[in-house]
Design a protein around this motif. Sequence first.
Motif, short mmCIF file in Angstrom:
data_model
loop_
_atom_site.label_atom_id
_atom_site.label_comp_id
_atom_site.label_asym_id
_atom_site.label_seq_id
_atom_site.Cartn_x
_atom_site.Cartn_y
_atom_site.Cartn_z
N LYS A 213 -0.32 -3.78 -14.71
CA LYS A 213 -0.41 -3.85 -13.26
C LYS A 213 -1.73 -3.31 -12.72
O LYS A 213 -2.26 -3.80 -11.74
N ASN B 281 2.78 1.75 -8.32
CA ASN B 281 3.33 0.39 -8.17
C ASN B 281 3.46 0.00 -6.70
O ASN B 281 3.20 -1.13 -6.32
N GLU B 282 3.88 0.98 -5.90
CA GLU B 282 4.09 0.71 -4.47
C GLU B 282 2.76 0.37 -3.78
O GLU B 282 2.68 -0.56 -2.96
N ILE C 169 0.07 -0.93 -5.15
CA ILE C 169 -0.40 -2.25 -5.61
C ILE C 169 0.44 -3.36 -4.97
O ILE C 169 -0.09 -4.39 -4.54
N ASP C 170 1.76 -3.14 -4.86
CA ASP C 170 2.63 -4.15 -4.25
C ASP C 170 2.27 -4.38 -2.78
O ASP C 170 2.31 -5.50 -2.29
N GLN C 171 1.92 -3.30 -2.07
CA GLN C 171 1.67 -3.44 -0.63
C GLN C 171 0.26 -3.91 -0.29
O GLN C 171 0.05 -4.60 0.69
#
Length: 498
Positions: free
Chosen positions: A84, A308-309, A311-313
């Motif tokens: 990721k 992760n949060e 990168i997701d946003q």
Amino acid sequence: MGKNLYITTAIPYVNAKPHIGNALDYLIADIWSRYQKQNGHQVRFQVGTDEHGNKIAAKAAEQGLDPKSYTDQTHIAFKDLMTKVGAEYTDFVRTTDDHHVAAVQWIWQKLQPYIYKGTYEGWYCIGHEAFFTDKEVDATGGICPDHQKPYEHVSEENYYLKASAFTDKVREAIEHNRMQIVPEFRKKEFLELIKDGIRDVSISRPRKNLSWGIPVPNDPDQVMYVWLDALANYITVLGYPDNEQWRDYWPAEVQVVGKDILRFHAGIWPPMLLALDVPLPKKLLVHGFVNVQGAKMSKSVGNVVDPNEIIDQYGLDAFRYFFSRHIPTLDDGDFTWEKFENAYNNELGNDLGNLVQRVSSMVTRYQSGVIGDAPQSEHDMKPYRDAMTSLNFNEAIDEVWVTIRSLNQYLESVKPWEIAKKRDSDPEAEAHLSEVLAQAVGSLLQIGDLLVPFMPNAAKRIQTMFETGVIRDDGGMLFPKVYIHTPDPRANHTPREK
């Protein structure tokens, strides 16, 4: 032909979720690796997971699993995070791999001249899987500050590695930068720590106190202590000792470690290597911690930030940008959602995204998308290269932003849109406009090139858009504005809650 280079990252324990510190390891190593590949070198890039020890056994038991089944599940979250954050690693090692286990047992036998049996009496912290001195324990009131648990007093018979025998060699290698510790202040800290010599280190524990680990050869009652097993991964993953190709990449050019594990990587690992007659790594790059609003991240405080949060946003490049530019490579840094979003909207959205958009739309509008001969940018590359070489990646990306800002200023001062209006009345205007836009495209292509190690997706978009001499625009904004944690200036409302 470029040369073979090797970079390593610390292998995290798989008993908890991956955190920002792990992401930082992978990101720093990946920036270095992409930069070296861009300059024609062959790079091997190791990552992995540390899967032995009491903490793992305890967590597995809580879930009613045997330790191997437990780590088969939990190591995947780390593998996912590596992918990721865009880490293009070449070698993945688990300390439960058959080759690693056999290699570590071989290493133990090779270390035999420096191994002796002794009784250990002292303080142990299960959270650290490490022993502490009376002095360290007194200083913290008997409670481990990192894990908020009392140290256990243990007395047991262990094997020891005579690390003290290598004090002079290790000190000399560090002082003369044959094994360079970067930054300099960490080197000084470590030399201060060993001023009275490197202490011999316990390298096994009785099976009754540590069941989950690599068995000590020829002694069924003892199990290898996790640090010996974990540190060996850097060479076992290359094929040591049985596959001679390990020599093509060792010694490592750079080993990336957090500041909390420097003492193991400078105090236990080099004596192991010297005892094995294997060269020392060339550099230890020691990064700091990421704090949140000035405070250490901790589950109990509830200020843990999940990579992760982010990168997701906001996307991968935004994550890589903030953590390479706003978190110093070689020191502690600070994260807040506001800082992150402001950097995203102002620096990525305005400085870079709008710039790319403006240049592309002017070439499209005024020249039907045809770019004149884009000159090689004249911008001085030396500060960028020096920063990359000295492992100050935040300074290198600062240099890229100097170029981005100066291109923005250039466009504001020459005003190509004004030149375009004069084309009917001024015979020189057409050529002047073409020259200005070609100049802008040349600068953007250089910016794209410099961003390859840091923001590979944005770099590729810029190159694809401008490199053929005709604009190839897929129409999407590079960094569309996001207002999750800061007020949206286009509307009268407060940021929506996550």
